[in-house]
Design a protein around this motif. Structure first.
Motif, PDB file in Angstrom:
ATOM      1  N   LYS A 338       0.843  -1.198   0.000  1.00 22.25           N
ATOM      2  CA  LYS A 338       0.000   0.000   0.000  1.00 22.25           C
ATOM      3  C   LYS A 338       0.876   1.245   0.000  1.00 22.25           C
ATOM      4  O   LYS A 338       1.892   1.288   0.681  1.00 22.25           O
ATOM      5  CB  LYS A 338      -0.915   0.001   1.227  1.00 22.25           C
ATOM      6  N   LYS A 339       0.459   2.226  -0.767  1.00 18.90           N
ATOM      7  CA  LYS A 339       1.227   3.459  -0.888  1.00 18.90           C
ATOM      8  C   LYS A 339       0.380   4.654  -0.466  1.00 18.90           C
ATOM      9  O   LYS A 339      -0.851   4.637  -0.560  1.00 18.90           O
ATOM     10  CB  LYS A 339       1.699   3.653  -2.336  1.00 18.90           C
ATOM     11  N   ASN A 340       1.065   5.668  -0.009  1.00 15.93           N
ATOM     12  CA  ASN A 340       0.421   6.923   0.383  1.00 15.93           C
ATOM     13  C   ASN A 340       0.296   7.806  -0.855  1.00 15.93           C
ATOM     14  O   ASN A 340       1.291   8.304  -1.381  1.00 15.93           O
ATOM     15  CB  ASN A 340       1.258   7.606   1.464  1.00 15.93           C
ATOM     16  N   ILE A 341      -0.940   7.989  -1.318  1.00 18.81           N
ATOM     17  CA  ILE A 341      -1.197   8.825  -2.492  1.00 18.81           C
ATOM     18  C   ILE A 341      -1.641  10.196  -1.997  1.00 18.81           C
ATOM     19  O   ILE A 341      -2.782  10.361  -1.548  1.00 18.81           O
ATOM     20  CB  ILE A 341      -2.279   8.196  -3.390  1.00 18.81           C
ATOM     21  N   PRO A 342      -0.782  11.201  -2.065  1.00 15.93           N
ATOM     22  CA  PRO A 342      -1.125  12.513  -1.500  1.00 15.93           C
ATOM     23  C   PRO A 342      -2.399  13.111  -2.086  1.00 15.93           C
ATOM     24  O   PRO A 342      -3.213  13.686  -1.360  1.00 15.93           O
ATOM     25  CB  PRO A 342       0.104  13.360  -1.843  1.00 15.93           C
ATOM     26  N   SER A 343      -2.587  12.973  -3.385  1.00 18.46           N
ATOM     27  CA  SER A 343      -3.779  13.557  -4.005  1.00 18.46           C
ATOM     28  C   SER A 343      -5.048  12.885  -3.498  1.00 18.46           C
ATOM     29  O   SER A 343      -6.083  13.542  -3.332  1.00 18.46           O
ATOM     30  CB  SER A 343      -3.694  13.430  -5.522  1.00 18.46           C
ATOM     31  N   PHE A 344      -4.978  11.601  -3.233  1.00 19.73           N
ATOM     32  CA  PHE A 344      -6.150  10.903  -2.699  1.00 19.73           C
ATOM     33  C   PHE A 344      -6.428  11.339  -1.260  1.00 19.73           C
ATOM     34  O   PHE A 344      -7.579  11.549  -0.870  1.00 19.73           O
ATOM     35  CB  PHE A 344      -5.928   9.398  -2.767  1.00 19.73           C
ATOM     36  N   HIS A 345      -5.394  11.507  -0.475  1.00 22.46           N
ATOM     37  CA  HIS A 345      -5.577  11.987   0.898  1.00 22.46           C
ATOM     38  C   HIS A 345      -6.220  13.376   0.887  1.00 22.46           C
ATOM     39  O   HIS A 345      -7.119  13.663   1.699  1.00 22.46           O
ATOM     40  CB  HIS A 345      -4.222  12.032   1.614  1.00 22.46           C
TER      41      HIS A 345
END
Length: 870
Positions: A338-345
């Motif tokens: 799992k990755k941290n997607i800044p735009s999704f956050h």
């Protein structure tokens, strides 16, 4: 089967599907009402629709129902009291919408096109999944098989998050229309078959790699004794088979395999059986192979409270409420990285909930984001009335499949971009009467999806392999609950089958916190203690392959690792150490001058040599006395010199064997002893002939004299010399490294070459000794004061006894002691001859000179003539 399903779905009268075009809210998301008129207690929630030039179908499960009776094709399922909402899954829906928003707002990817979507809730139910699929394919809320509504753009693909079995069933329906199917959850084994599933893609790896990762984890910690709990569906049973084979290939085995029905209600009924099996098992490692929903049921039961067990699961299995979770530090969960997607956050934090139909679920879900303990990346600004008192999901935004959904939408967008670019080069337009691309959009997309290769917003390579699987790996995590209720996913390792071999698998042992119930960390899960180096495994009859006994390695073999199946034989020049876990150089040994035995034997050789020299000097000094002349002094000189050589030749046997010394050892010994024995034989014959020659008219007088005796010595010695020459010309002795006679020792010795020739030489010496003994024995009582026959008889008796006892002793000893035995026999026999024959004469010469006179010689017996002649 699909045609029958269509007919059944079209005849269903109990479901009233109503379409409410309604007003569009911010974001142009249209609410489509779907009502189950006959089942008011638990109504499915509406789907979501947005128009666009290209449409994407979505099947995203948020609410899961578990009917007591499985769905049939004639009546809808009963949802009463058998469902719960997975708050984590709502991130998947938001990731879908977020990705579409980003693509539509991008001026680079699809600048002249907009993406729309039909998103439906399949409720983890096959019947409703088919109903939702027909709605998507037809483009209407009241779906009609084989009918497509043209009110919006053409459907490009369906992105789904169905369980493995349902994903496979849905593929049979989408294949009819040739729509690409992109799954963000299904790792179904069979769906890697591009012949059976030519239009299937997924942004998760196949479960084949999941099983391989689990086996590597077991191998890393040395866990060879495991239990497996799994659902009895086809996909899980295949996984169990692969796991079992992989475990056995690594020397492990399964203590038990417990399966249960996929039905949630039946699983709850079987909890006590599963609990008893695990509780009474000796294994410390349990593999739980089932989907997230069944994992939730297991983790809420008493099964999860069994202490001293390590759990390996295939998903995080997070709960709705933290109070349900036990803080299990010894759980390993394999989940797609799992990755941290800044735009999704940012989208989650800033999106207006009014875009979506308002209900109690959404109100609770978005209130959770108002908690101050939420990550800042998604924490919403809310009034004091909106802040909730507990955390249910905001701390696990990166734990769901939202990253996989995000990649799935972008994969489709990039495939569309490639198709647009290609057709633009061919002067094909996207709108108007010539827009043939849109008519054949689905099947044209497959070419571009198969050859997809791009970098996502995180700069990661996204590419489907030859089976349509996304080339990504797994993170190995464990969910840890802090005292304030916040969940942290601790990453314990990773497994990526597409990486380089040295980077394929890794475990971060320092990050792992083991339960205090374990006596040792990491815990050991084995049927019996491991076989230490120096031992090998011996499988017990009738027991699993990993239940074995440990037996020591046999002589000459070692095992340098634990749990070795066979021992390794050491090279010939090496030998096991005391523990038999390593080969060490053998000790090289031979009878040397430096060791005590060699020193003692050398001293004895020199001592007797000096005595022999003294005796020879005495005989030379008193050479004219009667006792020296009585038995042919020339033979006495020859005998003494040959005995001196016998003593000296013993020294050739001591020291490092060389080619020259090996040749000289036995030949010198054989020839010198043959000279000594032939001299004794000549002496004995001389006495006999001298006695019988005194008789009147005897013809033996012509045989008197030294020439005859010298001839005897010469002829007998030449026979032995000839045999030695034949021996040396055919198979001469040579230096030899004897590595087998003694354990752990290399003996440097002389190989006799031809053992037959060696025994011929010894046999000839025995023949000479025997003849001499017989003749001397017969002449022992002849009337002569200087008669040596008695002494020769006794000396031959000593000689024969020495060499008769030598043969068995020689054959029973090994190494340098065999050489020492031969030296001892040479010294003993030579000393016997020297002492028995010459000591009495020396006694008379030195201490009784009055007896060494003619008066005491042959004259007393009328043998003056003979005496003077010899």
């Amino acid at each position: 089967m699909v045609k029958d399903l269509f007919a059944t779905l079209s005849k269903l009268e109990d479901i009233d599907l109503l379409t409410d075009i309604g007003s569009q809210t911010e974001g142009k998301v249209t609410e489509c009402q779907c009502v189950l008129t006959n089942y008011p207690p638990m109504q499915p929630k509406p789907g979501y629709h947005r128009d666009g030039d290209i449409m994407i179908g979505g099947l995203i499960t948020v609410v899961t129902f578990y009917p007591d009776i499985g769905p049939s094709f004639t009546t809808p399922p009963s949802f009463e009291g058998n469902g719960f909402t997975l708050f984590l899954n709502y991130y998947n829906f938001l990731a879908f919408v977020s990705a579409v928003e980003e693509i539509n707002n991008s001026s680079e990817l699809l600048p002249n096109l907009t993406l729309g979507f039909h998103i439906y809730e399949p409720y983890n139910n096959l019947l409703l999944t088919y109903r939702a699929a027909i709605n998507i394919f037809s483009g209407m809320e009241t779906g009609i098989p084989n009918y497509s509504c043209k009110t919006s753009g053409p459907l490009a693909t369906v992105i789904e998050g169905l369980p493995a079995e349902q994903s496979s069933e849905f593929s049979s329906l989408s294949r009819i229309y040739q729509y690409p199917q992109i799954s963000y959850t299904s790792g179904n084994f069979d769906m890697s078959d591009t012949v059976k599933f030519p239009y299937f893609y997924r942004t998760v790896p196949s479960e084949v790699y999941l099983c391989a990762g689990i086996v590597k984890l077991l191998k890393h910690f040395g866990w060879t004794w495991v239990g497996i709990v799994a659902t009895d569906d086809e996909n899980s049973m295949r996984a169990v088979q692969i796991l079992r084979e992989g475990i056995e290939q690594n020397g492990g085995c399964t203590e038990f395999i417990k399966t249960f029905s996929p039905s949630i209600s039946l699983l709850r009924q079987n909890v006590s059986d599963i609990y008893q099996i695990i509780l009474t098992s000796s294994t410390k490692v349990i593999i739980l192979y089932c989907d997230r929903e069944r994992t939730e049921v297991i983790k809420k039961s008493i099964i999860w409270e069994i202490p001293g067990k390590v759990w390996i699961i295939r998903a995080e299995g997070l709960f709705f409420l933290p109070s349900y979770n036990a803080d299990r530090k010894n759980t390993f969960a394999f989940t797609v990285a799992k990755k941290n997607i800044p735009s999704f956050h940012r989208f989650v934090r800033e999106v207006n909930p009014a875009m979506f139909p308002n209900d109690s679920f959404l109100e609770m879900w978005f209130k959770d984001l108002c908690n101050n303990q939420c990550p800042e990346s998604i924490q919403r600004s809310c009034s004091s009335e909106e802040i909730s008192d507990y955390l249910s999901h905001c701390d696990v935004i990166n734990s769901g499949n939202s990253y996989n959904v995000y990649n799935a939408v972008y994969a489709l967008a990039h495939a569309l971009h490639s198709m647009v670019t290609f057709n633009s080069g061919n002067n094909t337009t996207w709108h108007g009467e010539s827009g043939r691309v849109l008519e054949f959009l689905p099947w044209k997309l497959h070419h571009y999806l198969k050859n997809l290769h791009f970098k996502n917003v995180l700069g990661e390579e996204i590419v489907f392999d030859e089976n349509g699987d996304l080339a990504i790996g797994y993170d190995i995590i464990s969910t840890v609950f802090q005292s304030n209720g916040i969940r942290n996913n601790e990453i314990y390792g990773h497994y990526n089958p597409y990486a380089l071999p040295e980077k394929e698998f890794a475990i971060y042992e320092k990050a792992i916190t083991w339960e205090s119930t374990f006596m040792e960390t990491p815990p050991q899960s084995i049927c019996n203690p491991s076989c230490l180096p120096g031992f090998r495994k011996l499988t017990r009859e009738g027991k699993p392959v990993c239940c074995y006994e440990c037996i020591p390695c046999p002589e000459g073999e070692v095992s340098n690792h634990i749990d070795m199946d066979t021992c390794i034989k050491c090279p010939e020049d090496q030998w096991p150490n005391q523990k038999r876990d390593a080969c060490i150089p053998k000790v090289i040994t031979y009878l040397s001058y430096e060791e005590p035995l060699g020193i003692i034997l050398s001293f004895i050789c020199l001592f007797f040599f000096l005595i022999n020299t003294v005796i020879l000097g005495i005989f030379i000094h008193y050479r004219d006395t009667p006792i020296v002349k009585a038995n042919n002094r020339h033979l006495s000189y020859i005998l003494l010199i040959s005995l001196m050589l016998c003593f000296i030749c013993s020294l050739i046997f001591i020291g490092h064997p060389q080619e020259v010394s090996c040749i000289l050892r036995q030949t010198t010994f054989g020839i010198t002893f043959s000279i000594a024995l032939s001299s004794i034989l000549a002496k004995t014959i001389t006495v006999v002939v001298a006695f019988h020659a005194t008789k009147p008219g005897s013809k033996l007088q012509k045989w008197m004299g030294s020439k005859v005796s010298i001839s005897i010595v010469t002829s007998c010695s030449l026979i032995q010399t000839a045999m030695c020459l034949v021996w040396l010309s055919t198979a001469p002795p040579f230096p030899y490294l004897n590595m087998r006679s003694e354990i752990g020792i290399i003996i440097i010795e002389c190989n006799e070459g031809s053992i037959v020739a060696f025994y011929y030489v010894l046999g000839y010496l025995g023949f000479l000794a025997g003849i001499s003994f017989i003749v001397a024995f017969l002449a022992r009582n002849l009337p002569d004061r200087f008669n040596e026959a008695k002494y020769i008889t006794f000396s031959m008796l000593v000689f024969c006894n020495v060499w008769i006892s030598f043969i068995p002793t020689y054959l029973s000893t090994k190494g340098k002691y065999m050489v020492a035995v031969e030296i001892f026999a040479i010294l003993a026999s030579s000393a016997g001859l020297l002492g028995c024959i010459f000591f009495p004469n020396c006694y008379i010469i030195l201490l009784k000179p009055e007896r060494n006179s003619r008066k005491g010689g042959f004259y007393n017996y009328g043998l003056k003539k003979i005496y003077i002649k010899i």
